[in-house]
Scaffold this active site. Sequence first.
Site, short mmCIF file in Angstrom:
data_model
loop_
_atom_site.label_atom_id
_atom_site.label_comp_id
_atom_site.label_asym_id
_atom_site.label_seq_id
_atom_site.Cartn_x
_atom_site.Cartn_y
_atom_site.Cartn_z
N ASP A 109 40.34 -66.74 6.08
CA ASP A 109 39.54 -65.55 6.40
C ASP A 109 39.54 -64.60 5.19
OD1 ASP A 109 38.49 -63.99 9.09
OD2 ASP A 109 39.32 -62.60 7.58
N GLU B 292 33.05 -64.59 8.33
CA GLU B 292 33.68 -64.77 7.01
C GLU B 292 34.89 -65.66 7.12
OE1 GLU B 292 34.63 -62.87 9.10
OE2 GLU B 292 36.37 -61.63 8.62
N ASN C 128 31.35 -55.49 2.61
CA ASN C 128 29.95 -55.49 3.04
C ASN C 128 29.39 -54.07 3.05
OD1 ASN C 128 28.59 -57.84 3.51
ND2 ASN C 128 29.39 -58.12 5.58
#
Length: 408
Positions: free
Chosen positions: A274, A317, A282
């Site tokens: 992860d 992700e 982001n």
Amino acid sequence: MAAGKTDTGGSTELSWRAEFHDPALEALFRRTMQAHDACQMRHALWVAAGLFLAFSVADYHLLGFSNAFFVLITTRTSVALACLLLALALRKRTALAQRPLPINLICLLGISTLLLTIPLRPAPDGIHLASIVVASMALYLFVPNRLPWMLIWNVYLVTGFAIVVPLWDPLPGGLMATSLLLLGFVNLLGWMSVLRLNRLQREQFASLLEERAINRQLQAEIEERSQLEERLRYMACTDDLTGIANRRRFFELAERELRRAQRDHSPLVLCMVDIDLFKSLNDRHGHAVGDIVLSTVAGCCQSVLRETDIIGRYGGEEFVIALPKANLYTATTIAERLRERVASLSLPMVPDRHALSVTVGISRVEPGETRLDPALLRADQALYDGKARGRNCVVVAHHGPSLSAMEA
Ligand SMILES: Nc1nc2c(ncn2[C@@H]2O[C@H](COP(=O)(O)OP(=O)(O)OP(=O)(O)O)[C@@H](O)[C@H]2O)c(=O)[nH]1
């Protein structure tokens, strides 16, 4: 024949001599038929040479060793030699079958010799006529694709007959007229037969071209469909953004590995990877940068794996990796290498050099486990343990007293 079009756009319409109107198509037809025509002409020339020489025996019986015999045998031998030479040349150069000059020379020699036999060799009326009829038909049938020329040679043959016979061996008026009518009919017959033959051959050729065009089109469609199928299969199995297997494909492949591991009693380890603090990345740099980071991390994962390892995008992700025939120690080494590689990434669009890191949770499939879910759940739990411990670390799910969490 119904006029059609070839795939190159040429018209398949035929002319008055039953040849293609389109010169390119006619040339293609002739090229295609060249070997066949040359072979047919070679055989005809051998037969003609044999016949001309064989008739010398008849000449000898009729004339003895007279001057007329020597004139005839000389001309017959010349014709036979010319025929043999052309037949031999055709073996090497099939294109000669479609050149007018060689065959026209032989026609000139052969017909002249035939006409010469009328004054030089006395024979019953019907014999000369019969040889003219046979020669006329032979000209039409054995010289391919030269219809106008063969008409000219037939005119020479019949005209010669009509001039020479009255001069040297006059026939009764009615018999001469009958002979000329017969020769006219033979010419008509020869002409019609060649027209029919030409038409049939060209119709067949046009159908063959049409069939080939359809086959090519079908082949192209099949190729297009198989490419499309290949593309669909790829799209159904691949994650668009990162180019690695999607979740469905990962499970397909990993379950196959699970069955193999059970069969072979070999180990299988699963890793959950992860990206840390991806939401803030982001938010700070935008979704487009997030996408680039995702595919870069996917590339990093692939770079540390063996060919037999399986990686897939688990969602968002998060990535999932199956390591066949690897124990927890090997898996931890691989995960550490991955973690280090991501941490050392320096992307121009992510200014903070240490911003990128991953946390990895690892779990092995326990003997007797027939599904991946329990191991995945343990790897996920280890991953969350890693997040709780401050991220940028590799955590092995608790399997026993010997293995404890390993942090970077
Ligand atoms: N750019 C991009 N972002 C995605 C994609 N899929 C999921 N995300 C984002 O990934 C982020 C996941 O964030 P979180 O699950 O909150 O976790 P995190 O920020 O990584 O925090 P930790 O996991 O605790 O380190 C969300 O902001 C999603 O919008 C994608 O395909 N492209």
